[in-house]
Structures are given as structure tokens and as C-alpha cells.
Design a protein around this motif. Structure first.
Motif, PDB file in Angstrom:
ATOM      1  N   ALA A  40      51.569  40.744  52.131  1.00  0.00           N
ATOM      2  CA  ALA A  40      50.426  41.105  51.284  1.00  0.00           C
ATOM      3  C   ALA A  40      49.447  41.908  52.128  1.00  0.00           C
ATOM      4  O   ALA A  40      48.302  41.508  52.359  1.00  0.00           O
ATOM      5  CB  ALA A  40      49.766  39.849  50.726  1.00  0.00           C
ATOM      6  N   GLY A  41      49.899  43.070  52.568  1.00  0.00           N
ATOM      7  CA  GLY A  41      49.129  43.869  53.505  1.00  0.00           C
ATOM      8  C   GLY A  41      48.293  44.934  52.830  1.00  0.00           C
ATOM      9  O   GLY A  41      48.162  44.994  51.602  1.00  0.00           O
ATOM     10  N   THR A  42      47.733  45.794  53.642  1.00  0.00           N
ATOM     11  CA  THR A  42      46.886  46.869  53.139  1.00  0.00           C
ATOM     12  C   THR A  42      47.049  48.095  54.019  1.00  0.00           C
ATOM     13  O   THR A  42      47.409  47.987  55.196  1.00  0.00           O
ATOM     14  CB  THR A  42      45.407  46.431  53.111  1.00  0.00           C
ATOM     15  N   ALA A  43      46.830  49.265  53.441  1.00  0.00           N
ATOM     16  CA  ALA A  43      46.854  50.532  54.183  1.00  0.00           C
ATOM     17  C   ALA A  43      45.723  51.399  53.656  1.00  0.00           C
ATOM     18  O   ALA A  43      45.480  51.451  52.444  1.00  0.00           O
ATOM     19  CB  ALA A  43      48.205  51.235  54.004  1.00  0.00           C
ATOM     20  N   GLU A  44      45.046  52.080  54.550  1.00  0.00           N
ATOM     21  CA  GLU A  44      43.915  52.919  54.169  1.00  0.00           C
ATOM     22  C   GLU A  44      44.069  54.311  54.761  1.00  0.00           C
ATOM     23  O   GLU A  44      44.480  54.466  55.914  1.00  0.00           O
ATOM     24  CB  GLU A  44      42.598  52.302  54.655  1.00  0.00           C
ATOM     25  N   ASP A  46      42.056  58.370  54.063  1.00  0.00           N
ATOM     26  CA  ASP A  46      41.305  59.401  53.324  1.00  0.00           C
ATOM     27  C   ASP A  46      40.643  58.857  52.062  1.00  0.00           C
ATOM     28  O   ASP A  46      40.641  59.496  51.002  1.00  0.00           O
ATOM     29  CB  ASP A  46      42.240  60.560  52.946  1.00  0.00           C
ATOM     30  N   GLY A  47      40.082  57.672  52.158  1.00  0.00           N
ATOM     31  CA  GLY A  47      39.364  57.102  51.033  1.00  0.00           C
ATOM     32  C   GLY A  47      40.222  56.310  50.071  1.00  0.00           C
ATOM     33  O   GLY A  47      39.699  55.743  49.099  1.00  0.00           O
ATOM     34  N   PHE A  48      41.541  56.250  50.294  1.00  0.00           N
ATOM     35  CA  PHE A  48      42.441  55.441  49.476  1.00  0.00           C
ATOM     36  C   PHE A  48      42.699  54.112  50.188  1.00  0.00           C
ATOM     37  O   PHE A  48      42.862  54.071  51.410  1.00  0.00           O
ATOM     38  CB  PHE A  48      43.775  56.155  49.256  1.00  0.00           C
ATOM     39  N   ARG A  49      42.768  53.039  49.411  1.00  0.00           N
ATOM     40  CA  ARG A  49      43.117  51.728  49.955  1.00  0.00           C
ATOM     41  C   ARG A  49      44.246  51.145  49.122  1.00  0.00           C
ATOM     42  O   ARG A  49      44.096  50.913  47.928  1.00  0.00           O
ATOM     43  CB  ARG A  49      41.899  50.800  49.945  1.00  0.00           C
ATOM     44  N   PHE A  50      45.378  50.949  49.759  1.00  0.00           N
ATOM     45  CA  PHE A  50      46.593  50.508  49.066  1.00  0.00           C
ATOM     46  C   PHE A  50      46.911  49.059  49.399  1.00  0.00           C
ATOM     47  O   PHE A  50      46.875  48.661  50.572  1.00  0.00           O
ATOM     48  CB  PHE A  50      47.788  51.365  49.483  1.00  0.00           C
ATOM     49  N   ASP A  51      47.255  48.271  48.378  1.00  0.00           N
ATOM     50  CA  ASP A  51      47.973  47.022  48.615  1.00  0.00           C
ATOM     51  C   ASP A  51      49.413  47.392  48.934  1.00  0.00           C
ATOM     52  O   ASP A  51      50.002  48.243  48.250  1.00  0.00           O
ATOM     53  CB  ASP A  51      47.952  46.134  47.371  1.00  0.00           C
ATOM     54  N   THR A  52      49.999  46.758  49.943  1.00  0.00           N
ATOM     55  CA  THR A  52      51.379  47.082  50.306  1.00  0.00           C
ATOM     56  C   THR A  52      52.341  45.955  49.952  1.00  0.00           C
ATOM     57  O   THR A  52      53.463  45.918  50.451  1.00  0.00           O
ATOM     58  CB  THR A  52      51.480  47.376  51.813  1.00  0.00           C
ATOM     59  N   GLY A  53      51.890  45.050  49.104  1.00  0.00           N
ATOM     60  CA  GLY A  53      52.738  43.927  48.722  1.00  0.00           C
ATOM     61  C   GLY A  53      52.528  43.546  47.274  1.00  0.00           C
ATOM     62  O   GLY A  53      52.661  44.383  46.384  1.00  0.00           O
ATOM     63  N   PRO A  54      52.177  42.291  46.997  1.00  0.00           N
ATOM     64  CA  PRO A  54      52.045  41.822  45.610  1.00  0.00           C
ATOM     65  C   PRO A  54      51.025  42.629  44.827  1.00  0.00           C
ATOM     66  O   PRO A  54      50.033  43.111  45.379  1.00  0.00           O
ATOM     67  CB  PRO A  54      51.588  40.366  45.775  1.00  0.00           C
ATOM     68  N   SER A  55      51.271  42.740  43.515  1.00  0.00           N
ATOM     69  CA  SER A  55      50.327  43.470  42.669  1.00  0.00           C
ATOM     70  C   SER A  55      50.179  42.867  41.274  1.00  0.00           C
ATOM     71  O   SER A  55      49.284  43.267  40.536  1.00  0.00           O
ATOM     72  CB  SER A  55      50.757  44.944  42.536  1.00  0.00           C
ATOM     73  N   TRP A  56      51.055  41.907  40.901  1.00  0.00           N
ATOM     74  CA  TRP A  56      50.932  41.235  39.598  1.00  0.00           C
ATOM     75  C   TRP A  56      50.314  39.866  39.829  1.00  0.00           C
ATOM     76  O   TRP A  56      50.848  39.053  40.586  1.00  0.00           O
ATOM     77  CB  TRP A  56      52.305  41.050  38.930  1.00  0.00           C
ATOM     78  N   TYR A  57      49.208  39.589  39.176  1.00  0.00           N
ATOM     79  CA  TYR A  57      48.535  38.287  39.273  1.00  0.00           C
ATOM     80  C   TYR A  57      49.053  37.419  38.138  1.00  0.00           C
ATOM     81  O   TYR A  57      48.694  37.601  36.976  1.00  0.00           O
ATOM     82  CB  TYR A  57      47.023  38.467  39.177  1.00  0.00           C
ATOM     83  N   LEU A  58      49.917  36.459  38.476  1.00  0.00           N
ATOM     84  CA  LEU A  58      50.547  35.597  37.490  1.00  0.00           C
ATOM     85  C   LEU A  58      50.274  34.133  37.826  1.00  0.00           C
ATOM     86  O   LEU A  58      49.834  33.802  38.928  1.00  0.00           O
ATOM     87  CB  LEU A  58      52.054  35.848  37.444  1.00  0.00           C
ATOM     88  N   MET A  59      50.556  33.245  36.892  1.00  0.00           N
ATOM     89  CA  MET A  59      50.399  31.802  37.049  1.00  0.00           C
ATOM     90  C   MET A  59      48.979  31.419  37.474  1.00  0.00           C
ATOM     91  O   MET A  59      48.765  30.814  38.538  1.00  0.00           O
ATOM     92  CB  MET A  59      51.432  31.255  38.043  1.00  0.00           C
TER      93      MET A  59
END
Length: 555
Positions: A40-44, A46-59
Motif C-alpha cells: 500500500a505504497g505511494t509515488a509522487e 510533478d504534483g501527482f500523488r499515486f497510490d501504488t496498491g489497494p484502491s477499493w475500500y470494501l468491508m
């Protein structure tokens, strides 16, 4: 205070650390990378911030329960928004034109109307299907997901005994067959079957028990935590530190130290517990060697890595030969894109389905795996809901291409500099999204591009076979048949995370933390700790009215 050392600072490691520290343990967490978060990482850039793992919030109930155990709440920790529509589905076009699409709105009644428009009678059937999924989900949470399976009595309740015939049916039928018996339209079948991919498998191999996933998006709705899943990591890290956890990054654990077990008696003999954990050896970024003594060791690292690399051969519960009989979930090519201009054609979540699913899944899981072309892909556009993840008048796209779990397919890289198989898969996905969703000049509008391949998963997270999830949730790798959270050979050694019980996904990682606590407390009960059961439930049969089942699951 007993001292605990936790190996790995992903979601499961942080969640376990916070929970055990809150329970009175002295906890040190060792993370090999420069920051916590794991997959569940992150990458940044030029002003963009990406999740590099989970993206659906369930349960959401799992999150609510976990935060409550720490004396807080989801509302205090996360700013959740409900997505409406929940997601959009594009179907492979017959020619060169754009694809047909279906938008799934928030709310079961609206989703039923969409199904009914597509296939007469399917709206009513969907309500029955989701009602069954809802009761199954509650049954799973109450008896299976939070269960250490240390006592048969945990499954001896009247509710379970009464539901045995239905459980056997759900476990003995594939999800694909279960759906096909109720729906004719191939796209509707795909919508209900695709959640199997989130479980690391495919509809023909997943047991029908997992139709419970449909209650999560069709009934409860799809949510998004503002700031993305990286914000969840930040909250877990703060909760852990506030509870007194010592977090050490750039700490490469090289081995789990054991010594002859002091425990005697029939239990130790039967369980072959001839060893007990006494700490871990680790190396700092400057090359200095350290030893962290501990009364309890919890590995939240990949289970295959833990067992085959960190433990001596005599102390392994799951040696290499055990893994030869197991099935991995898929690998992935992840494509992080910063795009100039808006893309209204995509929702926050969009799915692109190929017509020939059997061919698609055979390419990933079959005897001769290859990267499927075209692939059924998933696209997340968090900038649809969160203005902090992209500059103004730009979009943030996270593209997931499921591929075989095979690190030889290579690494990703910046601006097309990754290995050829990974970059070709990324190029194909970009072209597919542009063509199917009718997004002109998508490739030319990309201002930031980064790819991640199976070799990255293996290098950065020690992922077994470079997979993105862990062992797949086929029947023989689910519930009590999955590798459990306590070592069979080493006293006071426990496991947490997606590669152990109860399984893959962020909610499962939170539950695995609670399972470790249950083991330490000797708690053999099923279900979330300290949660009362107010009314009985029963697995509904196909054909029961949704009104009857609503009464069964109300709490």
C-alpha cells in the motif's frame, strides 16, 4: 511487559503493532524499506500523488471494528466519501469503434434497474442474489474470517449446523456456475464474477461462497478515503506510534532466531513445537548488524519469504515443497499515469472486460501462462473524487493489468524505461483505454508515466513468484485450509498479512492482526472480539424473498 518484534511495516504489520501495543505489549516494528506501507505504497512526481496498491475500500464493518478496538473510530481517522456511480464497465467492442458500457450506480434498487434494462427479470434476481450475498458475508465475518480454528466448538453453533447443506452447496459450486444459473447476459455475469480477481483467482476456480463480495459494492456501496489508501497507512502509523510502538525503517531482517522449546507436554509434542522464537537478526542501512530480542515474533512479511528465508529448515511449517502444491494469485503490471486535461469518460473506478474470459484467465492461470492480449483491466481515477492527487485540470490514473505471477517478466520504470514485456503491456493498456472509452489522444496527453512489474514486487516486497496479492482464494487455500497465523513448529512465532489467514485485501490484513492477538490471548472464539450477536442469521436459499432475508440479517 512482554516484548514483541514485528517484521514488516505494511498494513498488517502496522495494524498488528498498534493492536498489540494497545493491549500492553512492548512493540518494535522493523521495516526493510525507507518508509512503511508495504504494497500500500505511494509515488509522487510533478504534483501527482499515486497510490501504488489497494484502491477499493470494501468491508467497512471491518474498519469500524478495528478502529473501535483502538479506542477510536473510522469517522475520526478517515474522511470517507461514497462514490456514485460506484463504477463503470466497458465491454470489448466488435470492431474498431468505442465499447459499450454500463454504469453501476450507488444503491441496490438503482443497480437492479440497470440489470433489468439489460436482461428482463434480472433486476429481481439481482436483489435475491445480493440478499444471499449479504447473509453469506455476515456468516463469514461471524464464523470464518475472525476464527483461529483452534477449536472445533467455534463452528458448532446451531446457525452453522443448520446452514451446513447450503454451505456445502456454496463451497462445492464454482462462482462462475453459481452466477450462470441465475443470469444469461454475459456482461452481467462478468460484473458479478470479476470480484474473484480481487481474491487472487478467477470465477471458474473461486467457490460460490465468494458471491458475498457482491454485497459489498451492490448493497453497501463503494467508498473512498480522501487522501487515498496512503492516508490510511499514515493513520495506522500514527496510531501505532501513539500506542508506543518503535518503528525502525531501513531495517533488513535477515533471520528469525529460535532456540529449543521449553514447553513440554502433549500439545507441544503433537504440534512438533521443538523451537521457540527468541528474536530477529537485522541489518541497518549503514551495514551494521543488530539483534532484537523478543518474547514474541510476528512476521507480517510475505509468508513464503518468512518460511524459506528467515527460518532454519527445522523450524519451517511451510517449506519449499509445500509451496510447490500451491497456486499464486495473479501478477500485475501497474501503470501510473498523469494526464493533461479532464477525462469524463472514466469514473473513479472503471473496468474493461474482454469477451473471451476463459482465454483471458487461461493466459494468467493456465499451464502455459502469457500476458493476455487484450487483457481485462482495471482503471482507477482518484482525481474524480480527490483534488489533492493531481494538479488542476489534470487526471491521475492507476491502471492494473492482471498478468501471470512471474518475476522473469521484468521490472517497470519511469517514462517507458522498464523491461520490454512490462512496457508493452502498459502501451497496450493505454491504447485499449483510449480506444474502448473513446478518449482521443490519451497517449499524447500523458505527462507522467511510471510502471511497476512482477520483478518489482519480488524485489521490494519479497512477494512469492512476484505476485501482487499472495496465494489465490481457491477452496483449498481459503479459511481453515489457508496457512494459519501461528507457526506449527515455533512457539511464539505468528504471521499476519495477505499471504496468511484470512486472506488478501486490506480488511483481511486488519483481521489478521486481530487473529494474532487472539492467539496470544488464547481466545478460540469465532467472530470479532467483544462484538455481541443480537439475532440469528441463516444462509438463504436461492428463491427466498429479499424481504425474508432482510429480516434475517438485520442487527
Amino acid at each position: 511487559m512482554k516484548r514483541v518484534v514485528i517484521v514488516g511495516g505494511g498494513i498488517a504489520g502496522l495494524a498488528t503493532a498498534a493492536l498489540l501495543a494497545h493491549d500492553g505489549y512492548s512493540v518494535q516494528l522493523l521495516e526493510r524499506n525507507e518508509r512503511v506501507g508495504g504494497r500500500a505504497g505511494t509515488a509522487e512526481k510533478d504534483g501527482f500523488r499515486f497510490d501504488t496498491g489497494p484502491s477499493w475500500y470494501l468491508m467497512p464493518r471491518v474498519f469500524d471494528h478495528y478502529f473501535a478496538m483502538l479506542g477510536t473510530s473510522t469517522r475520526e481517522q478517515l474522511d470517507l466519501v461514497t462514490l456514485d456511480p460506484g463504477y463503470k464497465v466497458y465491454s470489448e467492442p466488435s470492431g474498431d469503434g468505442p465499447a459499450d458500457h454500463i454504469t453501476i450506480p450507488w444503491g441496490l434498487s438503482k443497480a437492479s434497474a440497470i440489470f433489468e434494462h439489460r436482461e428482463q427479470g434480472s433486476g429481481r434476481i439481482l436483489q435475491r442474489y445480493v440478499s444471499s450475498a449479504k447473509t453469506t458475508a455476515i456468516m463469514a465475518e461471524r464464523y470464518f474470517l475472525y476464527n483461529t480454528f483452534r477449536s472445533w466448538r467455534s463452528l458448532a453453533s446451531p446457525e452453522i449446523l443448520k446452514a451446513i447443506p447450503r454451505l456445502i452447496q456454496l463451497l462445492g459450486t464454482s462462482l462462475d456456475s453459481f452466477i450462470a444459473r441465475q443470469f444469461r447476459d454475459p456482461v452481467l455475469r462478468q460484473i458479478l464474477g470479476y470480484p474473484a480477481v480481487f481474491l487472487g483467482t478467477e470465477p471458474r476456480q473461486a467457490p460460490a461462497m465468494y458471491h458475498l463480495m457482491s454485497s459489498l459494492d451492490m448493497d453497501e456501496g463503494v467508498q473512498y478515503p480522501q487522501g487515498g489508501f496512503w492516508h490510511l497507512v499514515e493513520r495506522l502509523e500514527k496510531l501505532a506510534r501513539d500506542a508506543g510502538v518503535e518503528i525502525v525503517t531501513d531495517a533488513h531482517v535477515t533471520s528469525i532466531a529460535t532456540e529449543p522449546a521449553t514447553k513440554t507436554g502433549p500439545v507441544a509434542k503433537v504440534c512438533r513445537m521443538r523451537h521457540q522464537a527468541r528474536g530477529v537478526h537485522w541489518t541497518a542501512a549503514d551495514g551494521a548488524s543488530h539483534f532484537a530480542a523478543a518474547d514474541v515474533v510476528v512476521s507480517a512479511a510475505d509468508l513464503h519469504h518468512t518460511e524459506t528465508q528467515l527460518l532454519s529448515a527445522a523450524a519451517r511449517s511451510y517449506p519449499e515443497r509445500w509451496w510447490h502444491r500451491k497456486q499464486s494469485g495473479p501478477g500485475a503490471v501497474l501503470v501510473l499515469l498523469g494526464v493533461a486535461g479532464k477525462i469524463p469518460q472514466l469514473e473513479h473506478h472503471s473496468l474493461f472486460f474482454t469477451k473471451d474470459w476463459a482465454k483471458n484467465f487461461d493466459a494468467i492461470f493456465g499451464a502455459n501462462p502469457v500476458i493476455p492480449a487484450p487483457a481485462s483491466i482495471y482503471v482507477c481515477k482518484p482525481s474524480a473524487s480527490d483534488p489533492t492527487v493531481a494538479p488542476e485540470d489534470h487526471e491521475n490514473l492507476f491502471v492494473l493489468v492482471p498478468i501471470p505471477a512471474d518475476p522473469s517478466l521484468g521490472f517497470g520504470g519511469q517514462d517507458g524505461a522498464g523491461d520490454d514485456p512490462v512496457e508493452r503491456a502498459a502501451d497496450a493498456a493505454i491504447e485499449q483505454i483510449s480506444s474502448w472509452a473513446n478518449i482521443p489522444n490519451l497517449k499524447e496527453r500523458i505527462v507522467v508515466r511510471q510502471t511497476i512489474g512482477p520483478a518489482d514486487f519480488e524485489r521490494d516486497y519479497n512477494s512469492w513468484r512476484g505476485g501482487m496479492l499472495g496465494p489465490s482464494h481457491i477452496l483449498r487455500q481459503s479459511a481453515m485450509f489457508r496457512a494459519q497465523n501461528a507457526s506449527k513448529r515455533v512457539q511464539n512465532l505468528f504471521y499476519a498479512g495477505a499471504t496468511t489467514a484470512p486472506g488478501v485485501g486490506v480488511p483481511m490484513c486488519l483481521i489478521s492482526a486481530e487473529l494474532v492477538l487472539k492467539h496470544l490471548r488464547g481466545d478460540k472464539t469465532a467472530g470479532p472480539r467483544d462484538e455481541p450477536r443480537t439475532r440469528p442469521i441463516a444462509l438463504a436459499e436461492e428463491g427466498d424473498s429479499s424481504q425474508q432475508r432482510s429480516a434475517q440479517v438485520s442487527q
